[in-house]
Scaffold this motif. Structure first.
Motif, short mmCIF file in Angstrom:
data_model
loop_
_atom_site.label_atom_id
_atom_site.label_comp_id
_atom_site.label_asym_id
_atom_site.label_seq_id
_atom_site.Cartn_x
_atom_site.Cartn_y
_atom_site.Cartn_z
N ALA A 292 0.84 -1.15 -0.19
CA ALA A 292 0.03 -0.10 0.16
C ALA A 292 0.68 1.40 0.04
O ALA A 292 0.53 2.26 -0.72
N ILE A 293 1.83 1.34 0.72
CA ILE A 293 2.97 2.31 0.72
C ILE A 293 3.54 2.75 -0.50
O ILE A 293 3.70 3.86 -1.12
N MET A 294 3.87 1.55 -1.25
CA MET A 294 4.63 1.56 -2.45
C MET A 294 3.64 2.27 -3.38
O MET A 294 3.96 3.05 -4.23
N VAL A 295 2.42 1.76 -3.59
CA VAL A 295 1.51 2.36 -4.47
C VAL A 295 1.05 3.50 -4.04
O VAL A 295 0.89 4.55 -5.03
N GLY A 296 0.93 3.85 -2.82
CA GLY A 296 0.63 5.15 -2.38
C GLY A 296 1.72 6.29 -2.86
O GLY A 296 1.32 7.26 -3.53
N ALA A 297 2.78 5.92 -2.54
CA ALA A 297 4.07 6.70 -3.19
C ALA A 297 3.82 6.98 -4.68
O ALA A 297 4.10 8.18 -5.29
N GLY A 298 3.74 5.77 -5.51
CA GLY A 298 3.53 5.71 -6.88
C GLY A 298 2.53 6.64 -7.32
O GLY A 298 2.70 7.62 -8.31
N ARG A 299 1.30 6.83 -6.63
CA ARG A 299 0.06 7.71 -7.06
C ARG A 299 0.57 9.18 -6.72
O ARG A 299 0.41 10.02 -8.05
N VAL A 307 6.47 13.27 -2.21
CA VAL A 307 6.33 12.21 -1.14
C VAL A 307 6.77 13.04 -0.04
O VAL A 307 8.03 13.24 0.09
N ARG A 308 5.90 13.20 1.02
CA ARG A 308 6.35 14.00 2.32
C ARG A 308 6.78 12.92 3.28
O ARG A 308 6.15 12.05 3.23
N ARG A 337 -6.39 0.66 2.43
CA ARG A 337 -4.90 0.87 2.99
C ARG A 337 -4.13 1.59 1.81
O ARG A 337 -3.21 2.55 2.44
N ILE A 338 -4.44 1.40 0.52
CA ILE A 338 -3.67 2.23 -0.45
C ILE A 338 -4.04 3.80 -0.37
O ILE A 338 -3.43 4.78 -0.31
N ASP A 339 -5.36 4.07 -0.16
CA ASP A 339 -5.90 5.31 0.02
C ASP A 339 -5.24 6.03 1.42
O ASP A 339 -4.86 7.25 1.23
N ARG A 340 -5.04 5.55 2.43
CA ARG A 340 -4.69 5.83 3.79
C ARG A 340 -3.19 6.09 3.68
O ARG A 340 -2.46 7.04 4.19
N ALA A 341 -2.36 5.11 2.96
CA ALA A 341 -1.25 5.18 2.83
C ALA A 341 -0.93 6.53 1.93
O ALA A 341 0.31 7.43 2.21
N THR A 342 -1.36 6.94 0.96
CA THR A 342 -1.14 8.00 0.11
C THR A 342 -1.33 9.23 0.90
O THR A 342 -1.00 10.30 0.91
N GLU A 343 -2.66 9.16 1.71
CA GLU A 343 -2.73 10.31 2.79
C GLU A 343 -1.69 10.51 3.72
O GLU A 343 -1.31 11.70 3.78
N LEU A 344 -1.11 9.37 4.19
CA LEU A 344 -0.03 9.75 5.19
C LEU A 344 1.13 10.29 4.45
O LEU A 344 1.89 11.06 5.10
N LEU A 345 1.51 9.88 3.23
CA LEU A 345 2.54 10.48 2.52
C LEU A 345 2.59 11.79 1.97
O LEU A 345 3.46 12.14 1.50
N SER A 346 1.27 12.12 1.73
CA SER A 346 0.99 13.51 1.35
C SER A 346 1.24 14.60 2.33
O SER A 346 1.20 15.66 1.98
N GLY A 347 1.28 13.93 3.43
CA GLY A 347 1.74 14.88 4.53
C GLY A 347 0.44 15.17 5.42
O GLY A 347 0.25 15.73 6.47
#
Length: 349
Positions: A292-299, A307-308, A337-347
């Motif tokens: 999920a973290i990988m895909v979130g960062a990729g998005r 990526v913050r 989990r992908i959506d949440r990982a994306t949120e977290l990595l966006s700050g």
């Protein structure tokens, strides 16, 4: 399901399977292995685990004319055969006959097989190599035949995958990703292997010992591309989803562009993460969370966003952890989990 529907499904699936049967001598099988007409996929090489006692029992059985299980192969487009089930038997024949001598290097043996002191029936054969035997006995052995069942190249690729999975049991059991690497050998499989060895990627992933050499690293790379591009097509069947993606990518995939993109993703994650991705109290990377973290960062990178570095303790985020540990293979949990990982990595908190 009504009887007509049962019969229709049976007929449809049987049409996907096309097999031939052969009785081949020991001499012919060893020759085919030597000349690469019989291909032992790389994923098998390290899994030749029979002891010399096991090998000796097979040789004794062949000398005595006892039944030996069939060898299963799949026919490649160039006419060669891909070994599906029978690695131990073929490798044992190569080890025993050792002619040409180069065969030993292929199975990582330094010397020909010397028959075990524990042979129960042919006691006078104990401690003998093939070269020690009289010529008539050598010839009698090489004329022994084994049954070979060959899946035709006309058979559906998914049938080949299922054949590998169903027959690879015991000492040669392969993971689904190792099976994919056998079925879809070529540029894309090599691409996955190279990316899995990247230094930044390796820093992020810490695997349990049993998973360090079973295709898990490559499967995580495959998941990254498959989920990033086709998450909306995911129906909960991870194995089939990844297999279909790998089948498609094997014939159409922009390797150069995607290599650059992958390296950028793992590079940016490595820059914000000190060490491997781990939850508190765990000693190996939680794989569902990692994907999920990988895909979130990729998005984020794909959309032109940075990526913050998330807040401290982000890997223990309750929402991310819950979506990564309960009902993990449902489409909704994957999306969550992908959506949440994306949120977290966006700050966002």
């Amino acid at each position: 399901m009504s009887t007509p529907n049962l019969q229709q499904q049976l007929d449809k699936q049987r049409r996907r399977v096309d097999v031939d049967h052969y009785d081949l001598t020991v001499r012919e099988l060893v020759r085919m292995a030597s000349e690469k007409e019989l291909v032992r996929a790389p994923a098998y090489q390290r899994k030749f685990r029979w002891s010399e006692n096991d090998e000796s029992r097979l040789i004794e059985s062949l000398f005595l004319g006892l039944p030996v299980p069939s060898i299963f192969v799949a026919t490649n487009e160039d006419g060669s055969w891909e070994l599906v089930d029978g690695l131990q038997r073929i490798s044992t024949l190569m080890h025993f006959i050792a002619d040409p001598p180069e065969l030993l290097a292929e199975i990582k043996k330094s010397s020909p097989l010397r028959l075990s002191e524990e042979l129960s029936t042919l006691t006078t054969f104990r401690n003998k190599t093939y070269a020690d035997l009289p010529t008539p006995i050598q010839l009698a052995f090489t004329k022994r035949s084994l049954r070979v069942t060959a899946l035709s190249d006309k058979s559906d690729r998914k049938v080949r995958f299922e054949l590998f999975e169903r027959l690879n049991t015991g000492g040669v059991a392969l993971t689904p990703q190792e099976v994919r690497a056998c079925i879809y050998r070529g540029g894309f499989a090599r691409f996955l292997t190279k990316l899995a060895a990247d230094s930044n990627y390796s820093k992020l992933v810490k695997l349990q010992k049993k998973r360090q050499d079973d295709g898990t690293r490559e499967e995580l790379v495959l998941k990254f591309f498959a989920y990033l591009e086709r998450v909306d097509q995911f129906d909960g069947d991870v194995k089939n989803f990844l297999t279909e993606y790998m089948q498609d990518a094997s014939s159409k995939f922009d390797v150069d562009r995607n290599r650059e993109f992958f390296l950028k993703v793992v590079g940016e994650l490595a820059a914000i993460q000190d060490g491997p991705i781990l939850r508190s109290g765990y000693h190996s990377t939680p794989l569902n969370q990692f994907e999920a973290i990988m895909v979130g960062a990729g998005r984020l990178i794909k959309s032109g966003k940075p990526v913050r570095r998330p807040k401290k303790g982000w890997l223990d985020d309750p929402e991310l952890v819950q979506a990564s540990t309960k009902g993990t293979n449902t489409p909704s949990m994957l999306k969550s989990r992908i959506d949440r990982a994306t949120e977290l990595l966006s700050g966002k908190s």
